[in-house]
Design a protein around this motif. Structure first.
Motif, PDB file in Angstrom:
ATOM      1  N   GLU A 223       0.838  -1.193   0.000  1.00 34.31           N
ATOM      2  CA  GLU A 223       0.000   0.000   0.000  1.00 34.31           C
ATOM      3  C   GLU A 223       0.876   1.247   0.000  1.00 34.31           C
ATOM      4  OE1 GLU A 223      -2.766  -0.077   3.183  1.00 34.31           O
ATOM      5  OE2 GLU A 223      -3.531  -2.084   2.708  1.00 34.31           O
ATOM      6  N   GLY A 224       0.638   2.115  -0.978  1.00 32.53           N
ATOM      7  CA  GLY A 224       1.402   3.353  -1.066  1.00 32.53           C
ATOM      8  C   GLY A 224       1.550   3.799  -2.506  1.00 32.53           C
ATOM      9  N   SER A 225       2.209   4.922  -2.702  1.00 32.27           N
ATOM     10  CA  SER A 225       2.425   5.486  -4.038  1.00 32.27           C
ATOM     11  C   SER A 225       3.757   4.988  -4.588  1.00 32.27           C
ATOM     12  CB  SER A 225       2.431   7.015  -3.970  1.00 32.27           C
ATOM     13  OG  SER A 225       1.178   7.505  -3.549  1.00 32.27           O
ATOM     14  N   GLY A 226       3.691   4.343  -5.728  1.00 32.51           N
ATOM     15  CA  GLY A 226       4.905   3.794  -6.328  1.00 32.51           C
ATOM     16  C   GLY A 226       5.445   4.688  -7.432  1.00 32.51           C
ATOM     17  N   ARG A 227       6.744   4.700  -7.569  1.00 27.64           N
ATOM     18  CA  ARG A 227       7.411   5.385  -8.677  1.00 27.64           C
ATOM     19  C   ARG A 227       8.546   4.498  -9.160  1.00 27.64           C
ATOM     20  NH1 ARG A 227       9.214   7.607  -3.998  1.00 27.64           N
ATOM     21  NH2 ARG A 227      11.460   8.003  -3.789  1.00 27.64           N
ATOM     22  N   ILE A 228       8.813   4.571 -10.440  1.00 28.36           N
ATOM     23  CA  ILE A 228       9.826   3.714 -11.044  1.00 28.36           C
ATOM     24  C   ILE A 228      11.174   4.426 -10.934  1.00 28.36           C
ATOM     25  CG2 ILE A 228      10.517   2.508 -13.148  1.00 28.36           C
ATOM     26  CD1 ILE A 228       7.545   2.557 -13.963  1.00 28.36           C
ATOM     27  N   THR A 229      12.071   3.846 -10.174  1.00 28.79           N
ATOM     28  CA  THR A 229      13.355   4.488  -9.882  1.00 28.79           C
ATOM     29  C   THR A 229      14.527   3.800 -10.572  1.00 28.79           C
ATOM     30  OG1 THR A 229      13.369   3.211  -7.817  1.00 28.79           O
ATOM     31  CG2 THR A 229      12.636   5.512  -7.700  1.00 28.79           C
ATOM     32  N   GLY A 230      14.250   2.841 -11.405  1.00 28.32           N
ATOM     33  CA  GLY A 230      15.278   2.156 -12.176  1.00 28.32           C
ATOM     34  C   GLY A 230      14.628   1.289 -13.219  1.00 28.32           C
ATOM     35  N   TYR A 231      15.411   0.794 -14.158  1.00 28.77           N
ATOM     36  CA  TYR A 231      14.835  -0.025 -15.223  1.00 28.77           C
ATOM     37  C   TYR A 231      14.112  -1.250 -14.687  1.00 28.77           C
ATOM     38  CZ  TYR A 231      17.720   2.791 -18.366  1.00 28.77           C
ATOM     39  OH  TYR A 231      18.280   3.826 -19.058  1.00 28.77           O
ATOM     40  N   ARG A 232      14.527  -1.726 -13.508  1.00 26.75           N
ATOM     41  CA  ARG A 232      13.900  -2.905 -12.905  1.00 26.75           C
ATOM     42  C   ARG A 232      13.628  -2.661 -11.418  1.00 26.75           C
ATOM     43  NH1 ARG A 232      14.477  -7.245 -16.475  1.00 26.75           N
ATOM     44  NH2 ARG A 232      16.009  -6.892 -18.136  1.00 26.75           N
TER      45      ARG A 232
END
Length: 474
Positions: free
Chosen positions: A114-123
């Motif tokens: 639960e929470g706000s996700g952000r993509i911080t790397g290719y994987r």
């Protein structure tokens, strides 16, 4: 320390939920799913489910009001709007407790975050949770973050209270009267329902017809039906300003002023992709979503985007769910997940307006005017429609060199029987081939058989002289 997964899904709406279920439950993969709000997404909480529940209540009210046409004593229904809205919430809760229950996903082996996700790397996905940041490493990332209502830059709009589909179903009951800005599927469905439930409703649409993406001939007829039922419909009308006043809010337009107790804005959707970090990884993003290829992959091969969050894909629940599963297949079985290019859709007014393939104008532009023929079956000629008292509608089939390339229907349950025509388009069937099918009588779908039979009769006419010659020679 990061946890490692085969797949991280961001967003547990229609697409993400099915993708997580398929990957964990069917393929046995290690799956994490990130959700910042309620499982079920727009479809369950602000879109398909509440609007269709509302439509059902409105249909009952309309049936009571018009029962006299069936030989049953009619009367003005007593509508309890608060009870209608309570029924909607009850239906949502029932689905949330079963199909979209967190426990159900956990039982499948999905790690819910639960929470706000952000993509911080290719994987890599970083999630802001109540307990701090949590890092998830994955072979693949699937973005299913959907969209939100687009709010037009109308002066004064930000100073008055207004509703969108995200807020209308969160209140205890609707305003006593409504002005709607927009004439797409959302506004069209809601407007008819509100009027049937006794809420005076005005619709302001800047285009010269409702649901502009649909077959114009049927969209125009739908507008006429809504007007007859009492919707105050104004086409080719643009809102220029909004202010408080009148019964609550006043909308200024190039065609005068319109006031009501409440205002609803339904002017399209904006993809929820701006805060995901895709741009920092070189993935082009815009209001229409993230740029993807024919397999729903971004420029980063390990990151896929589907549904409303993908640019160029149709904004429908069924498209999001379909593409999400195909994306998972493509990740782990490469080349097996190309999204479908043929998308049927339906506006769930009464009668319903269903669409698949090309409109007549689109077909003429693509195939040439001389190659295109438009075939029509009026419901006034359909025995089932006559028996049901639903004769205001039409089935329309578009062919190019006799091959079916588009199909449209304004009819009760049009969203159900349009699939036969979608299948015909998918397999490149010719119109007269549908006459080989036996259609159940009496059904609205017999109209499809009638159109196909008429085309077969036309072909038979060409061989009439040959048949006579064969008889003479025999």
């Amino acid at each position: 320390m990061a946890q490692e997964y085969d797949l991280v899904v961001i967003g547990l709406g229609s697409g993400g939920g099915l993708a997580a279920e398929f990957a964990a439950g069917e393929l046995g993969l290690r799956v994490a799913a990130v959700e910042r709000g309620r499982i079920g997404g727009d479809c369950l909480w602000t879109g398909c489910v509440p609007s269709k529940a509302l439509i059902a209540s409105a249909r009952v009210a309309h049936t009571v009001r018009t029962a006299g046409t069936f030989g049953v004593t009619a009367g003005e229904p007593e509508v309890d709007l608060r009870a209608v809205w309570a029924r909607i919430r009850s239906i949502q809760a029932g689905i949330a407790e079963t199909d979209d229950s967190p426990d159900r996903f956990r039982e499948l082996g999905v790690d819910l975050v639960e929470g706000s996700g952000r993509i911080t790397g290719y994987r890599q996905v970083t999630v802001d949770t109540a307990d701090g940041e949590r890092r998830l490493d994955a072979r693949y990332i699937l973005v299913c973050t959907g969209s939100r209502p687009a709010v037009p830059p109308i002066p004064g709009l930000d100073t008055v209270g207004y509703h969108t589909n995200e807020t209308l179903f969160e209140i205890d009951e609707p305003p006593s009267s409504l002005v709607m800005i927009g004439g797409g599927p959302i506004a069209t469905e809601l407007a008819q329902s509100m009027v049937r439930l006794g809420v005076p409703t005005t619709v302001l649409e800047m285009a010269h017809r409702l649901v502009p993406r649909d077959e114009p001939e049927l969209a125009d007829r739908l507008g006429q039906i809504l007007r007859r039922e009492g919707v105050d419909l104004h086409l080719s009308t643009s809102a220029t300003a909004v202010r408080r006043g009148g019964d609550g809010v006043v909308v200024e337009t190039d065609d005068g002023e319109f006031s009501a107790a409440g205002l609803l804005v339904a002017t399209g959707r904006t993809a929820n992709v701006q805060s995901l970090g895709l741009g920092e990884l070189g993935v082009p993003v815009g209001p229409g979503g993230a740029e993807v290829d024919g397999r729903n992959r971004t420029l980063v091969p390990s990151i896929y985007v589907v549904g409303d969050a993908a640019e160029g894909r149709a904004d429908f629940t069924h498209v999001a769910a379909h593409d999400a599963v195909l994306a998972v297949r493509d990740m782990f079985f490469p080349g097996r997940g190309a999204p479908a290019q043929l998308t049927p859709w339906c506006t769930f007014t009464d009668p319903e307006l269903a669409h698949v393939g090309l409109t007549a104008a689109e077909a003429r532009e693509r195939h040439g005017r001389s190659a295109v023929t438009v075939h029509r079956h009026e419901l006034a000629q359909n025995d089932r429609a006559r028996a049901d008292g639903t004769t205001d509608g039409m089935i329309l089939v578009v062919t190019a060199r006799d091959k079916i390339v588009g199909a449209h229907a304004l009819a009760p349950t049009a969203g159900e029987f349009i699939h036969e025509l979608a299948l015909a388009i998918h397999f490149g069937a010719k119109l007269n081939e549908l006459s080989d099918l036996v259609h159940i009588y009496p059904t609205l779908a017999t109209g499809i058989g009638r159109i196909a039979a008429d085309r077969s009769f036309e072909t038979a006419e060409k061989y009439r002289s040959l048949a006579k010659l064969t008889r003479w020679m025999g």
